[in-house]
Write an enzyme that holds these catalytic residues in place. Structure first.
Site, PDB file in Angstrom:
ATOM      1  N   ASP A   1     -10.489 -27.885  81.941  1.00 41.15           N
ATOM      2  CA  ASP A   1     -10.220 -26.538  81.446  1.00 41.15           C
ATOM      3  C   ASP A   1     -11.314 -26.136  80.464  1.00 41.15           C
ATOM      4  O   ASP A   1     -12.090 -26.970  79.990  1.00 41.15           O
ATOM      5  CB  ASP A   1      -8.853 -26.491  80.759  1.00 41.15           C
ATOM      6  CG  ASP A   1      -8.325 -25.079  80.601  1.00 41.15           C
ATOM      7  OD1 ASP A   1      -8.943 -24.154  81.173  1.00 41.15           O
ATOM      8  OD2 ASP A   1      -7.313 -24.895  79.906  1.00 41.15           O
TER       9      ASP A   1
ATOM     10  N   ASN B   1      -7.335 -17.187  76.727  1.00 43.82           N
ATOM     11  CA  ASN B   1      -5.986 -17.312  77.298  1.00 43.82           C
ATOM     12  C   ASN B   1      -5.901 -16.753  78.715  1.00 43.82           C
ATOM     13  O   ASN B   1      -4.836 -16.324  79.154  1.00 43.82           O
ATOM     14  CB  ASN B   1      -4.959 -16.632  76.387  1.00 43.82           C
ATOM     15  CG  ASN B   1      -4.945 -17.230  74.995  1.00 43.82           C
ATOM     16  OD1 ASN B   1      -5.008 -18.447  74.825  1.00 43.82           O
ATOM     17  ND2 ASN B   1      -4.896 -16.369  73.986  1.00 43.82           N
ATOM     18  N   ARG B   2      -7.030 -16.762  79.422  1.00 48.26           N
ATOM     19  CA  ARG B   2      -7.082 -16.322  80.820  1.00 48.26           C
ATOM     20  C   ARG B   2      -6.818 -14.828  81.009  1.00 48.26           C
ATOM     21  O   ARG B   2      -6.602 -14.369  82.135  1.00 48.26           O
ATOM     22  CB  ARG B   2      -6.091 -17.109  81.682  1.00 48.26           C
ATOM     23  CG  ARG B   2      -6.314 -18.607  81.643  1.00 48.26           C
ATOM     24  CD  ARG B   2      -7.594 -19.002  82.344  1.00 48.26           C
ATOM     25  NE  ARG B   2      -7.856 -20.431  82.250  1.00 48.26           N
ATOM     26  CZ  ARG B   2      -8.911 -21.032  82.770  1.00 48.26           C
ATOM     27  NH1 ARG B   2      -9.806 -20.332  83.432  1.00 48.26           N
ATOM     28  NH2 ARG B   2      -9.083 -22.327  82.639  1.00 48.26           N
ATOM     29  N   LEU B   3      -6.830 -14.046  79.944  1.00 49.53           N
ATOM     30  CA  LEU B   3      -6.688 -12.600  80.078  1.00 49.53           C
ATOM     31  C   LEU B   3      -8.079 -11.993  80.271  1.00 49.53           C
ATOM     32  O   LEU B   3      -8.599 -11.257  79.424  1.00 49.53           O
ATOM     33  CB  LEU B   3      -5.987 -12.005  78.846  1.00 49.53           C
ATOM     34  CG  LEU B   3      -4.489 -12.289  78.742  1.00 49.53           C
ATOM     35  CD1 LEU B   3      -3.927 -11.695  77.456  1.00 49.53           C
ATOM     36  CD2 LEU B   3      -3.744 -11.716  79.953  1.00 49.53           C
ATOM     37  N   HIS B   4      -8.674 -12.326  81.399  1.00 48.25           N
ATOM     38  CA  HIS B   4     -10.053 -11.936  81.669  1.00 48.25           C
ATOM     39  C   HIS B   4     -10.187 -10.426  81.891  1.00 48.25           C
ATOM     40  O   HIS B   4      -9.231  -9.741  82.269  1.00 48.25           O
ATOM     41  CB  HIS B   4     -10.560 -12.664  82.916  1.00 48.25           C
ATOM     42  CG  HIS B   4     -10.331 -14.138  82.898  1.00 48.25           C
ATOM     43  ND1 HIS B   4     -10.735 -14.941  81.850  1.00 48.25           N
ATOM     44  CD2 HIS B   4      -9.717 -14.960  83.806  1.00 48.25           C
ATOM     45  CE1 HIS B   4     -10.407 -16.203  82.120  1.00 48.25           C
ATOM     46  NE2 HIS B   4      -9.781 -16.235  83.285  1.00 48.25           N
TER      47      HIS B   4
END
Length: 214
Positions: free
Chosen positions: A10, A192-195
């Protein structure tokens, strides 16, 4: 490496935002900006891109090629027209490109139609290639099955002798394609993967910008 170890791989992306109010109205200036930053960051092969094509049975294949020119019309690469990708594009011109600059946490996806560049464009670029690369365009029947490495080396040796101190002409089966984009997506990794994902869609002579969920 076992399955659990792979699952734990990750990274946390930096928070470089990509906002509709700050991007240009068409995708080319933004691509130029990102590409320039990738080159200045001394990334290995920033011009490398994944080209995907569709075969006669509908199966998709992908490979890495190199971007060699870019203008307001599209993205240019060169190849053997008789290769698998060349034959695929001859049957089905719709294709996609993908640039991925891992260290910058960015990727660009291009969808469009591939058309052959002019003979002059192909000739002009071929003339800039190193002598050995020019010869290999003749020596390699790209994507064809060969019995062994020695066959290729023998062809190359014969061509080196034939064109010793001579200009190498461009093979008629070798040249460029320009991918004319109708969609270009810019992806920027965020925490947090909020691309951030901004998609440019061609609408006539202009572009519509849409935000996609990550």
């Amino acid at each position: 490496m076992n399955k659990s170890s792979i699952a734990k791989l990750d990274r946390q992306y930096s928070d470089h935002e990509l906002l509709e109010k700050t991007v240009p109205k068409d995708p080319f200036p933004l691509f130029h900006h990102w590409f320039t930053q990738a080159a200045k960051a001394r990334l290995l092969d920033p011009h490398a891109m994944v080209l995907s094509t569709v075969g006669p049975t509908g199966k998709v294949s992908s490979r890495v090629v190199l971007l060699k020119a870019l203008d307001q019309r599209g993205f240019v690469f060169f190849t053997n027209y008789q290769s698998r990708k060349g034959k695929d594009l001859g049957r089905h011109s719709h294709t996609s490109l993908l640039f991925y600059w891992s260290e910058l946490g960015r990727q660009v996806r291009v969808e469009g139609k591939a058309v052959k560049v002019s003979s002059k464009e192909s000739d002009d670029y071929f003339a800039t290639r190193p002598h050995g690369s020019q010869l290999s365009a003749w020596a390699s029947h790209q994507s064809a099955v060969v019995p062994n490495r020695q066959v290729l080396e023998k062809r190359m040796a014969e061509l080196e002798e034939k064109y010793k101190d001579k200009k190498v002409p461009r093979p008629p089966h070798w040249g460029g394609y320009r991918v004319l984009p109708d969609a270009v997506e810019f992806w920027s990794g965020r925490r947090n993967r909020l691309h951030d994902r901004l998609l440019y869609r061609k609408k006539g002579e202009s572009w519509k910008i849409e935000r996609l969920a990550p």
